[in-house]
Design an enzyme around this catalytic site. Structure first.
Site, PDB file in Angstrom:
ATOM      1  N   GLU A  71       0.817  -1.213   0.000  1.00 43.20           N
ATOM      2  CA  GLU A  71       0.000   0.000   0.000  1.00 43.20           C
ATOM      3  C   GLU A  71       0.852   1.266   0.000  1.00 43.20           C
ATOM      4  O   GLU A  71       0.523   2.248  -0.658  1.00 43.20           O
ATOM      5  CB  GLU A  71      -0.957   0.004   1.197  1.00 43.20           C
ATOM      6  CG  GLU A  71      -2.123  -0.963   1.079  1.00 43.20           C
ATOM      7  CD  GLU A  71      -1.782  -2.396   1.471  1.00 43.20           C
ATOM      8  OE1 GLU A  71      -0.632  -2.648   1.901  1.00 43.20           O
ATOM      9  OE2 GLU A  71      -2.663  -3.270   1.342  1.00 43.20           O
ATOM     10  N   HIS A 138     -11.609  -4.906   8.471  1.00 48.59           N
ATOM     11  CA  HIS A 138     -12.260  -4.749   7.160  1.00 48.59           C
ATOM     12  C   HIS A 138     -13.508  -3.882   7.309  1.00 48.59           C
ATOM     13  O   HIS A 138     -14.485  -4.070   6.587  1.00 48.59           O
ATOM     14  CB  HIS A 138     -12.653  -6.113   6.577  1.00 48.59           C
ATOM     15  CG  HIS A 138     -11.495  -7.006   6.265  1.00 48.59           C
ATOM     16  ND1 HIS A 138     -10.786  -7.673   7.232  1.00 48.59           N
ATOM     17  CD2 HIS A 138     -10.907  -7.327   5.090  1.00 48.59           C
ATOM     18  CE1 HIS A 138      -9.818  -8.381   6.654  1.00 48.59           C
ATOM     19  NE2 HIS A 138      -9.865  -8.188   5.366  1.00 48.59           N
TER      20      HIS A 138
END
Lengths: 334, 316
Positions: A71, A138
């Protein structure tokens, strides 16, 4: 090639979803501007974890790329590409994982225009918010965190049309935009057309008019707040719901105008309770519209724990129509 | 590299005289490595993300001295206009991005500039380079960026200036592999080691790495071994560097080695080098004097906006 929503004037299309709008916006951007490219994990042939890029790699080869699970480097690469004149759209697989990219977002992308005079036209898509069973890693809502930093625009679409137009407008903007798309709305939220109302980024919307109290919220919580307002309507209360649409810039004028009408404010958000968007709204209204308030302004956020896995716990962790109604009744009792 | 040394000696004096706000970070001992990298690149075609000790590389790549003195002295005419200082400067539109302080972060950035050149169809024959220290090799960004560049087979050169200390932390607290160059194989990139105090060796090895990248052979990693001949910044006396290291092989000054190599090899006479020294000193003096005469940033005239976009719908 699968392009199911390409021509929306076709009569057989009866409804489109929030995620269709996100996919459609990216397809339109790829078609209209050679400088746009998509970068993210599993977004090419696989079409993305949520299928937000389904068919796009096939339709636009060499414009849609799978990235390694990196990322930090994904945003670093995108900023470098933007310096060279490209307009990257990066998909974080989940907003939660953007914590790994935090440095590149807030220190590299967000400071670039102020430091060098060269803006960075970067869009970062953050699949945000909770869904049942998703658990602590999540489910996060990170809009408040990014809004804290100068140099970023942070948008939180709550409707199908906003999902489409705000992504188009984000990608056309010369500055970095954090586009927080709510996962709960992906397939649940439907509309007759993708291209409905088109408001500019920075302008809030009255999602539901009312006169007794104002709920200021954004993203999926707009729908929960409208449900709460429907419940209170049965008792004769008319609740106004303001959908911020973008949390930065924050359209405080629309918020103040609503509070001027109602005299009461409840700010609702799905993010963690310490600071954040709801605190900013309450703070700004208190500072600029104290004289408009007939009752102490209230906030309702998630609980101050990680987002729990089990649906029974999760449903009690985030604001719900029940908890919003309860907060409104308390606010109206002053 | 000589020009960079003369400039940095001047910056050190200005710092000690209290003329510079903030820190001063020197590349003393790293000039051969940095200068050879900058000289192997072509401004206008290649891109170069310099780091903290790359004055020589910046100068060789084509950054005017005035960019340096203006940024250190806070002139509003400088590339950063007083909004950022010292080594945190660049000209991104000229292929030289402005570093952030977070180490390793420029590795994926350079990869992105090259990635964009590929998308635009202009990558052929281009190289992107950045310099990091031994400390930066421990960061996630370094690993992610180099791996990503390798996956994309980008023409990137990463030079690791192993000056043995990351601020005060020695190599044995930074990494456990025998030699950083061993990592090249793991990343699937070209790997080179070079004596960072030897100008001729640096020119040859770094030149070769840049050449291989330019030929399309993917990322190249060069580990240059040397010793930092100053503190981390001018506020730091570097007293943690043991005398044995200072007296050891890498304690030698690459500028003195270079002069010896140039004279003995017949590339330049001592008289010529003396003339350069004089010429560069004058150039540095002019750059300092000009920057000192220029206006400082004015908070009342400052555009306090971190965005280029204006939002007409918002009153504040």
């Amino acid at each position: 090639m699968v392009r199911p929503f390409h021509n929306l004037s076709l009569h057989f299309i009866v409804s489109v979803t929030y995620i269709d709008a996100i996919r459609e916006a990216q397809e339109d951007l790829l078609r209209e501007d050679d400088r746009v490219f998509l970068y993210g994990q599993d977004i090419a042939n696989f079409g993305g974890a949520f299928k937000a890029t389904k068919g796009l790699a096939e339709a636009y080869p060499n414009r849609v790329f799978d990235s390694p699970i990196s990322e930090d480097a994904m945003i670093g690469l995108a900023v470098g590409a933007a310096i060279e004149g490209m307009r990257p759209i990066v998909e974080m697989q989940f907003a939660d994982f953007s914590s790994i990219a935090f440095n590149q977002i807030v220190n590299q992308a967000a400071t670039h225009f102020y430091r060098t005079g060269m803006p960075i036209p970067l869009t970062v898509r953050l699949p945000s918010g909770g869904t049942p069973g998703s658990g602590p890693f999540h489910s996060q809502s990170m809009e408040g965190l990014y809004a804290q930093y100068p140099g970023l625009v942070v948008v939180t679409p709550a409707t199908v049309s906003d999902a489409y137009y705000m992504l188009i407008d984000a990608a056309k903007m010369n500055d970095p935009v954090i586009y927080c798309e709510h996962k709960f709305l992906y397939r649940w939220l439907k509309a007759k057309t993708i291209k409905g109302e088109h408001l500019p980024i920075g302008q809030a919307r009255i999602a539901r008019p009312g006169k007794h109290a104002t709920v200021v919220t954004y993203s999926a919580m707009v729908h929960e707040a409208v449900r709460a307002a429907d419940r209170l309507q049965q008792d004769g209360w008319e609740i106004e719901v303001v959908d911020l649409r973008s949390v930065k810039p924050l359209d405080i004028d629309t918020v103040l105008a609503s509070v001027a009408r109602t005299g009461r404010l409840l700010a609702v958000g799905e993010a963690f309770p310490w600071g954040g968007v709801t605190a900013e709204v309450v703070s700004r209204v208190t500072e600029e519209g104290f004289h408009l308030l007939d009752a102490p302004p209230q906030r309702l956020n998630s609980r101050d724990t990680p987002v729990p896995y089990h649906p029974k716990l999760w449903a009690a962790h985030r604001p719900t129509p029940e908890s919003i109604s309860e907060a409104l009744r308390k606010l109206l009792s002053f | 590299m000589l020009k960079a040394r003369i400039l940095e000696n001047k910056l050190s004096s200005l710092y000690k005289a209290g003329k510079i706000v903030g820190g001063v970070y020197l590349g003393k001992g790293q000039e051969a490595v940095s200068g050879c990298l900058g000289a192997a690149l072509i401004q206008g075609k290649d891109c170069f993300a310099p780091l903290i000790r790359d004055q020589a590389g910046r100068t060789a790549f084509g950054e005017p001295l005035i960019d340096c003195t203006r940024t250190y002295l806070g002139s509003v005419e400088g590339p950063m206009k007083g909004r950022d200082g010292n080594i945190h400067r660049g000209r991104p539109d000229k292929g030289m991005p402005a570093m952030i302080s977070h180490l390793g972060a420029q590795v994926p950035l350079i990869a992105g500039m090259l990635f964009a050149k590929r998308l635009k169809g202009v990558l052929e024959g281009c190289v992107g380079a950045t310099c990091v220290g031994d400390g930066a090799t421990s960061t996630g960004a370094f690993h992610e960026g180099l791996n990503m560049a390798a996956v994309e087979k980008l023409p990137m050169v990463v030079v690791i200036a192993n000056n043995q200390f990351a601020y005060s932390t020695p190599n044995n607290r930074q990494f456990a592999c025998g030699d950083l160059v061993e990592r090249a194989r793991g990343y699937g990139v070209g790997g080179y080691s070079v004596d960072g105090t030897d100008l001729m060796a640096c020119a040859s090895v770094i030149g070769e790495a840049v050449k291989q990248a330019r030929l399309g052979k993917g990322p190249q990693m060069v580990v240059a071994n040397l010793l930092r001949l100053s503190g981390h910044g001018e506020h730091d006396d570097g007293s943690y560097v043991p005398d044995s290291a200072r007296a050891g092989y890498y304690g030698r000054d690459c500028i003195e080695v270079a002069i010896e190599q140039l004279v003995e090899g017949g590339y330049a006479s001592q008289a010529k080098i003396d003339a350069w020294r004089e010429e560069f000193s004058e150039e540095v003096q002019r750059a300092v004097a000009q920057a000192q005469q220029e206006a400082l940033p004015d908070p009342y005239l400052e555009k306090w906006s971190a965005l280029s976009t204006t939002f007409p719908y918002i009153s504040s």
